[in-house]
Design a protein around this motif. Structure first.
Motif, short mmCIF file in Angstrom:
data_model
loop_
_atom_site.label_atom_id
_atom_site.label_comp_id
_atom_site.label_asym_id
_atom_site.label_seq_id
_atom_site.Cartn_x
_atom_site.Cartn_y
_atom_site.Cartn_z
N ARG A 101 0.88 -1.27 -0.20
CA ARG A 101 -0.13 0.04 -0.02
C ARG A 101 0.96 1.37 -0.15
O ARG A 101 0.61 2.10 -0.70
CB ARG A 101 -0.89 -0.23 1.27
CG ARG A 101 -1.80 1.10 1.36
CD ARG A 101 -3.06 0.88 2.12
NE ARG A 101 -2.58 0.87 3.66
CZ ARG A 101 -3.00 0.03 4.53
NH1 ARG A 101 -3.64 -1.01 4.24
NH2 ARG A 101 -2.45 0.05 5.74
N LYS A 121 4.19 1.82 -0.66
CA LYS A 121 5.12 1.89 -2.03
C LYS A 121 4.36 2.34 -3.09
O LYS A 121 4.65 3.14 -3.70
CB LYS A 121 5.94 0.61 -2.30
CG LYS A 121 7.18 0.49 -1.94
CD LYS A 121 7.99 -0.46 -2.45
CE LYS A 121 9.42 -0.50 -1.79
NZ LYS A 121 9.90 -1.58 -1.57
N LYS A 122 3.25 1.79 -3.24
CA LYS A 122 2.16 1.90 -4.33
C LYS A 122 1.71 3.52 -4.33
O LYS A 122 1.86 3.95 -5.58
CB LYS A 122 1.13 0.96 -4.16
CG LYS A 122 0.57 0.57 -5.57
CD LYS A 122 -0.57 -0.32 -5.53
CE LYS A 122 -1.64 -0.31 -6.36
NZ LYS A 122 -2.74 -1.27 -6.20
N ALA A 170 -4.32 4.68 -7.26
CA ALA A 170 -3.51 3.68 -6.36
C ALA A 170 -3.92 3.94 -5.07
O ALA A 170 -3.07 3.58 -4.09
CB ALA A 170 -2.07 4.10 -6.56
#
Ligand code: G6P
Ligand code: MN
Length: 439
Positions: free
Chosen positions: A292, A294-295, A312
């Protein structure tokens, strides 16, 4: 139109919450959204994403990003709080330290939740004081900050008059899945439920006045508390770890023939199986940081470079629920929601002042808990033990008491022996030097 501040603006949940606000502007009109975070660097990464979400829906809403409490809260009407003291790095410690001792490693359940509570209670009280100093006199703080049960008890003890409503999205996430199983909208389901936060049971699931609990239990016995297309309905609870969590309810349910358990009970009632399947070197905190977080950071970077924002971030019941609750507070809608509230007799055979999770009518003056009556002996005993663990933890924080902290750890059902309690507590004291009051 309202001035709303989000405390913990740098959270991965912020864009999703703001998206939920944007689709509900007709119900909850906004003049300004302010992001507030003590980690301004992190907040600066998330802020452009949030601004884009706002601008896609409105040109007129003022947007402010700040680490100054006065700027954040002056004249604010609502504060949504979602602080994570110590961030994901400390969540990782909360999960890994107990696991090294063969004990459940979880963000809010077991020693991890107790550690997180010792970090969060006093900063939460500081936040309340700042809001009360600067905000509108009628301002409400709607609080998602975890560990919600302990935070709620800490606030009750230290700031009993504060206009804070503590909430959790887990029951409503369960209701989303229940509604999907029954093929209805989640707003059509009226539930009876009793317990503490992350520790409770649904006792009735009414749709149009008909109790459909038995039907849902039949589905759960075969597939768990989810449907095949859960992923499509809400990504937040559709990743592999969450799917496993929803499936694990099956064995617990058999233990409670009349009710449907909150999935979090698995950590307390079958800790051995949970530990067997946990990787002590790679826990949920690692999954969230690598997934979650990093995205979202990558999406923020891409947006900065290209001006295009990839989709995202999570939009689902988490954001929708806090907006529902805020609407009911703002306009005295008296909607019925599951929230964390002082018992006041709602669960007749639990202490009057326990912080419990039950349905309540949400009025402009706060929640009015609905009577759930007496609960069976077995459930009451489980609840009393958990409540004692949480209350002792709060007192340990207030008094700087090592003895009470040790009692809190020892009483927790996830902890098998007093030796485990002491070893884990001592390791956690060292890991939390920068955060805990001295014990
Ligand atoms: C649910 C609970 C929250 C908890 C979250 C963890 O939403 O209600 O209290 O923080 O799950 O989810 P995560 O994806 O971070 O493991
Ligand atoms: Mn929760």
């Amino acid at each position: 139109p309202f001035i709303l501040a989000i405390a913990g603006g740098g959270s991965t949940y912020t864009p999703g919450i703001v998206k939920s606000l944007m689709v509900r502007l007709a119900d909850f009109p906004l003049a300004e959204i302010r992001l507030y975070d003590i980690d301004s660097q992190r907040q600066q990464i998330i802020a452009p994403v949030v601004e884009k979400v706002i601008r896609d829906h409105s040109d007129s809403i003022k947007f402010t990003v700040t680490s100054d409490a006065e700027v954040a809260f002056s004249q604010a009407n609502f504060v949504f709080a979602q602080m994570r003291v110590g961030q994901y790095k400390m969540r990782e410690q909360d999960e890994k330290i107990p696991l090294r001792h063969g004990v459940v490693g979880q963000e809010t359940c077991g020693p991890g939740g107790l550690a997180y509570g010792l970090r969060t209670i006093l900063p939460m009280v500081e936040l309340i004081d700042l809001v009360e100093r600067y905000a509108d006199n009628n301002a409400w703080i709607v609080n998602y900050s975890n560990p919600a049960a302990i935070v709620a008890e800490g606030v009750r003890r230290l700031r009993p008059q504060a206009r804070v409503l503590n909430i959790c999205d887990m029951p409503v996430a369960a209701m989303r899945n229940i509604a999907a199983i029954l093929g209805v909208d989640r707003h059509q389901v009226t539930v009876d439920y009793f317990g503490l936060n992350h520790f409770g049971w649904f006792t009735h699931l009414y749709v149009d006045g008909v109790d459909r609990l038995a039907e849902v239990r039949e589905h759960v016995a075969r597939f768990g508390l989810l449907t095949e297309d859960a992923a499509a309905t809400d990504p937040q609870h559709a990743d592999p770890s969450w799917v496993k969590t929803w499936r694990n309810i099956k064995p617990i349910m058999d233990h409670f023939p009349d009710f449907l358990p909150n999935p979090y009970l698995q950590y307390y009632l079958m800790p051995n199986q949970i530990v067997e399947h946990q990787d002590p070197d790679y826990t949920r905190a690692n999954e969230v940081m690598d997934g979650r977080e990093k995205k979202l950071f990558a999406a923020a970077a891409e947006y900065q470079q290209t001006g295009i924002l990839p989709d995202a971030f999570h939009v689902g019941v988490h954001g929708a629920f806090i907006v529902d609750v805020a609407c009911s507070l703002a306009f005295d809608l008296r909607q019925r929601h599951l929230v964390i509230v002082e018992n006041r007799g709602a669960i007749a055979n639990l202490p009057y002042d326990a912080m419990v999770e039950v349905p309540a009518y949400i009025t402009a003056q706060g929640p009015e808990p609905v009577r759930m009556g007496n609960v069976p002996q077995f459930h009451r005993a489980l609840l009393e033990q958990q409540l004692a663990s949480e209350q002792l933890l709060v007192e340990a924080t207030m008094e700087g008491s090592y003895e009470k902290a040790l009692q809190a750890f020892t009483l927790n059902r996830t902890v098998p022996t007093m030796q485990h309690a002491k070893a884990i507590l001592d390791e956690m004291i060292a890991a939390n030097q920068d955060y805990w009051p001295a014990l």
